[in-house]
Design a protein around this motif. Sequence first.
Motif, PDB file in Angstrom:
ATOM      1  N   SER A 173     -19.293 -14.288  28.587  1.00 14.48           N
ATOM      2  CA  SER A 173     -19.371 -12.951  29.191  1.00 14.48           C
ATOM      3  C   SER A 173     -18.798 -12.960  30.606  1.00 14.48           C
ATOM      4  O   SER A 173     -18.952 -13.926  31.349  1.00 14.48           O
ATOM      5  N   ARG A 174     -18.161 -11.888  30.946  1.00 10.51           N
ATOM      6  CA  ARG A 174     -17.770 -11.683  32.347  1.00 10.51           C
ATOM      7  C   ARG A 174     -19.020 -11.284  33.134  1.00 10.51           C
ATOM      8  O   ARG A 174     -20.025 -10.923  32.519  1.00 10.51           O
ATOM      9  N   PRO A 175     -18.958 -11.329  34.453  1.00 10.70           N
ATOM     10  CA  PRO A 175     -20.082 -10.794  35.228  1.00 10.70           C
ATOM     11  C   PRO A 175     -20.205  -9.298  34.929  1.00 10.70           C
ATOM     12  O   PRO A 175     -19.197  -8.605  34.872  1.00 10.70           O
ATOM     13  N   VAL A 176     -21.430  -8.817  34.741  1.00  8.45           N
ATOM     14  CA  VAL A 176     -21.630  -7.407  34.376  1.00  8.45           C
ATOM     15  C   VAL A 176     -22.692  -6.773  35.269  1.00  8.45           C
ATOM     16  O   VAL A 176     -23.532  -7.475  35.841  1.00  8.45           O
ATOM     17  N   PRO A 177     -22.679  -5.448  35.386  1.00  7.69           N
ATOM     18  CA  PRO A 177     -23.700  -4.772  36.195  1.00  7.69           C
ATOM     19  C   PRO A 177     -25.106  -5.053  35.671  1.00  7.69           C
ATOM     20  O   PRO A 177     -25.277  -5.403  34.496  1.00  7.69           O
ATOM     21  N   LEU A 223     -25.085   1.604  54.109  1.00 10.45           N
ATOM     22  CA  LEU A 223     -25.166   2.598  53.036  1.00 10.45           C
ATOM     23  C   LEU A 223     -25.432   1.963  51.671  1.00 10.45           C
ATOM     24  O   LEU A 223     -25.333   2.628  50.655  1.00 10.45           O
ATOM     25  N   GLU A 224     -25.722   0.643  51.677  1.00  7.59           N
ATOM     26  CA  GLU A 224     -25.992  -0.061  50.413  1.00  7.59           C
ATOM     27  C   GLU A 224     -24.851   0.118  49.425  1.00  7.59           C
ATOM     28  O   GLU A 224     -25.062   0.495  48.271  1.00  7.59           O
ATOM     29  N   GLN A 225     -23.638  -0.169  49.882  1.00  3.89           N
ATOM     30  CA  GLN A 225     -22.495  -0.072  48.972  1.00  3.89           C
ATOM     31  C   GLN A 225     -22.235  -1.395  48.245  1.00  3.89           C
ATOM     32  O   GLN A 225     -21.332  -1.493  47.434  1.00  3.89           O
ATOM     33  N   PHE A 226     -22.994  -2.425  48.597  1.00  4.53           N
ATOM     34  CA  PHE A 226     -22.822  -3.692  47.877  1.00  4.53           C
ATOM     35  C   PHE A 226     -23.614  -3.632  46.570  1.00  4.53           C
ATOM     36  O   PHE A 226     -24.654  -2.986  46.493  1.00  4.53           O
ATOM     37  N   VAL A 227     -23.074  -4.307  45.543  1.00  8.24           N
ATOM     38  CA  VAL A 227     -23.806  -4.395  44.280  1.00  8.24           C
ATOM     39  C   VAL A 227     -23.747  -5.837  43.774  1.00  8.24           C
ATOM     40  O   VAL A 227     -22.842  -6.590  44.122  1.00  8.24           O
ATOM     41  N   LEU A 228     -24.733  -6.189  42.998  1.00  7.41           N
ATOM     42  CA  LEU A 228     -24.717  -7.505  42.369  1.00  7.41           C
ATOM     43  C   LEU A 228     -24.369  -7.342  40.899  1.00  7.41           C
ATOM     44  O   LEU A 228     -24.936  -6.498  40.213  1.00  7.41           O
ATOM     45  N   HIS A 229     -23.418  -8.147  40.446  1.00  7.20           N
ATOM     46  CA  HIS A 229     -23.170  -8.243  39.015  1.00  7.20           C
ATOM     47  C   HIS A 229     -23.749  -9.576  38.550  1.00  7.20           C
ATOM     48  O   HIS A 229     -23.892 -10.500  39.343  1.00  7.20           O
ATOM     49  N   TYR A 230     -24.096  -9.629  37.268  1.00  2.69           N
ATOM     50  CA  TYR A 230     -24.717 -10.853  36.770  1.00  2.69           C
ATOM     51  C   TYR A 230     -23.873 -11.464  35.664  1.00  2.69           C
ATOM     52  O   TYR A 230     -23.402 -10.763  34.771  1.00  2.69           O
ATOM     53  N   GLN A 231     -23.661 -12.779  35.770  1.00  6.14           N
ATOM     54  CA  GLN A 231     -22.946 -13.487  34.712  1.00  6.14           C
ATOM     55  C   GLN A 231     -23.903 -14.498  34.074  1.00  6.14           C
ATOM     56  O   GLN A 231     -24.471 -15.333  34.788  1.00  6.14           O
ATOM     57  N   ASP A 283     -27.672  -3.276  34.756  1.00  5.28           N
ATOM     58  CA  ASP A 283     -28.209  -2.579  33.579  1.00  5.28           C
ATOM     59  C   ASP A 283     -27.573  -3.102  32.287  1.00  5.28           C
ATOM     60  O   ASP A 283     -28.241  -3.229  31.259  1.00  5.28           O
ATOM     61  N   VAL A 284     -26.265  -3.438  32.358  1.00  7.41           N
ATOM     62  CA  VAL A 284     -25.602  -4.003  31.183  1.00  7.41           C
ATOM     63  C   VAL A 284     -26.197  -5.375  30.855  1.00  7.41           C
ATOM     64  O   VAL A 284     -26.489  -5.690  29.698  1.00  7.41           O
ATOM     65  N   PHE A 338     -28.605  -9.062  27.400  1.00  6.88           N
ATOM     66  CA  PHE A 338     -29.055 -10.452  27.420  1.00  6.88           C
ATOM     67  C   PHE A 338     -30.553 -10.668  27.600  1.00  6.88           C
ATOM     68  O   PHE A 338     -31.012 -11.803  27.542  1.00  6.88           O
ATOM     69  N   LEU A 339     -31.300  -9.603  27.884  1.00  7.61           N
ATOM     70  CA  LEU A 339     -32.724  -9.846  28.120  1.00  7.61           C
ATOM     71  C   LEU A 339     -33.571  -9.298  26.971  1.00  7.61           C
ATOM     72  O   LEU A 339     -33.782  -8.098  26.856  1.00  7.61           O
ATOM     73  N   PRO A 340     -34.073 -10.200  26.127  1.00  6.91           N
ATOM     74  CA  PRO A 340     -34.929  -9.752  25.027  1.00  6.91           C
ATOM     75  C   PRO A 340     -36.306  -9.392  25.570  1.00  6.91           C
ATOM     76  O   PRO A 340     -36.711  -9.910  26.613  1.00  6.91           O
ATOM     77  N   PRO A 341     -37.015  -8.484  24.883  1.00  2.00           N
ATOM     78  CA  PRO A 341     -38.377  -8.168  25.316  1.00  2.00           C
ATOM     79  C   PRO A 341     -39.258  -9.413  25.186  1.00  2.00           C
ATOM     80  O   PRO A 341     -39.065 -10.215  24.276  1.00  2.00           O
ATOM     81  N   ALA A 342     -40.182  -9.588  26.133  1.00  2.00           N
ATOM     82  CA  ALA A 342     -41.087 -10.745  26.062  1.00  2.00           C
ATOM     83  C   ALA A 342     -41.973 -10.610  24.833  1.00  2.00           C
ATOM     84  O   ALA A 342     -42.341  -9.501  24.441  1.00  2.00           O
ATOM     85  N   ARG A 343     -42.265 -11.756  24.210  1.00  2.00           N
ATOM     86  CA  ARG A 343     -43.151 -11.702  23.029  1.00  2.00           C
ATOM     87  C   ARG A 343     -44.550 -11.280  23.462  1.00  2.00           C
ATOM     88  O   ARG A 343     -45.004 -11.672  24.547  1.00  2.00           O
ATOM     89  N   ALA A 344     -45.172 -10.477  22.657  1.00  2.00           N
ATOM     90  CA  ALA A 344     -46.513 -10.020  23.006  1.00  2.00           C
ATOM     91  C   ALA A 344     -47.442 -11.214  23.129  1.00  2.00           C
ATOM     92  O   ALA A 344     -47.287 -12.196  22.410  1.00  2.00           O
ATOM     93  N   GLY A 345     -48.418 -11.103  24.042  1.00  2.00           N
ATOM     94  CA  GLY A 345     -49.367 -12.189  24.248  1.00  2.00           C
ATOM     95  C   GLY A 345     -48.730 -13.157  25.168  1.00  2.00           C
ATOM     96  O   GLY A 345     -49.178 -14.173  25.506  1.00  2.00           O
TER      97      GLY A 345
END
Length: 535
Positions: free
Chosen positions: A516-520, A291-299, A522-523, A528-535
């Motif tokens: 930071s603690r491990p977070v979901p 049922l895909e009840q596992f989730v990954l959190h990211y630290q 989307d968090v 932590f993920l800045p938009p890539a610079r154009a070009g």
Amino acid sequence: LSLQDGAPHTHSMTLRAIKGKKPVVLNDMKDFSGDQYLKAHMEEGICAMAVLPLLVGDKVVGVLALYVDETGFFDEEEMTLLTELAGDIGFALDHIEKADKLLYLAYYDEITGLPNRTLFLEQVGQQLRMFDGGRSSLALALVDIERFRAINDTLGRAAGDDLLQQLAQRIRTGSVALEAVARVGVNCFGVVLQGPRDVGRVALELEQLLRDCFAKPYRLLDSELRIAGKMGVVLYPLDGEDAETLLRNAEHALKRVKGSAELLMFYAPEMDTRVAAALDLESRLRTALDLEQFVLHYQPKVDLATGKVTSAEALIRWNDPQNGLVPPGRFIPILEETGLIYEVGLWALRKALEDYQRWRAAGLEPVRIAVNVSPLQLRHRHFVTAVEQVIGNDRHAAQGLELEITESLIMEDVERSSASLLAIRAMGLTIAIDDFGTGYSSLGQLSRLPVDTLKIDRTFVVDMVTGPRGLSLVSTIINLAHAFKLKVVAEGVETEEQSRLLRLMGCDEMQGFLFSRPVPADVFEQKFLPPARAG
Ligand code: C2E
Ligand code: CA
Ligand code: CA
């Protein structure tokens, strides 16, 4: 051949020999005026014949018929010899029959055709001799029909026998692989599961056997009858060293289960609780995977010099509908014990890559994601191929992944691990040694391992601030890693003090609650993920 006089297919000499229980001799076929058969023989060149009855007791069980191409062959002397021979054959037949019968009665149950208790004990003993201990067990169970006496009394013996036969059939043809099946008591069958099993599996398979046996009603005397059954289980070597003890203890377990509301009980009481817990957790974990009840959190891991997020570690959690978010320490050991870790491990790898690709596609600047690999996965023959399949044909995919492998595992079999690790690195993934410092690597081994990163175990980071020895240990590890051109990450950094010391000693990166603690996912993406610079 018919034994009826005058029937078309009859052989009058044989008939006479059988009826008279005496040899019948014809020394010249020409003297004969009889039936079709003998005429046919004469045409084939047979000149004389003798038929001798084979007697068991005083019953004729066969005949010995001899044909020769010489008249007068069966003289008195010859007949004495042949009579003796026929007597011996009769004697032998009698003996075989009696021995067979005796053997059968001694070792088999006449009603079901199954081995009886004696043969079962022998078979179990044989199994035990072949079994070589290890971590798993050999399981013996007794299946008992509830209220069998009442069934016998109300429906009659014949119906009772019929029930036993049907149950024997269900046990034998059910979906559970059994090494031995026997009727060991009036209404009790003994089974041995095929092959060694861990306790959780034993319980699962035996529950299946109970379902095979009793889920469907029985047809007795033209009516459908629901029959219930219970089971007592013993494990070798835990519950006994020999077949007799095991069977006796299984009977104890059966007694206990019959006095309870349960359907299945183990001899060792602590096993029941362990099994119940394991069973429940194991089946729920299988469902979790489906049922895909596992989730990954990211630290995040941060560069100690620049403060920038360099990568992230994927940490699995189980979103259990009953208990909420469950940490990996509570279920990874069970996944490993049941072999589910292969599938869940691959799921984690695919999921991490999926998140990475999604971030890329969304125009973010994603970081490499480290996925933990269980020792069991790396040892699996097809692990490298499985990683290859996850990566697929995507050039960027491999750059998005790192594998974290615990030190103790790699060191167990350096040669083999090295080969797998080389193949994985060749695809473009990187490798980190997890929990470094706990696995007693030698310097020589370390220098030869195809890895990119060392992660210093949290316990060393904790000890670092409690005394000078701890500090110099971490400092040594960092210098050592750098000497081997490896990147060093400190795990479990919780305080500013730890972070400051690590930076001073030249540690490359840190990971821990401080930053930071491990977070979901989307968090993580938002924070932590800045938009890539154009070009
Ligand atoms: P690990 O690989 O050593 O992961 C680091 C653990 O330390 C994580 O626990 C993390 O939440 C925790 N941690 C991080 N920073 C700090 C800190 O500052 N202080 C303290 N006290 N703890 C910190 P978590 O998430 O409970 O994971 C436990 C273990 O479960 C992991 O240890 C890893 O061995 C295993 N694990 C996690 N995810 C997976 C997976 O996908 N596959 C496999 N095979 N194992 C996994
Ligand atoms: Ca890890
Ligand atoms: Ca670790």
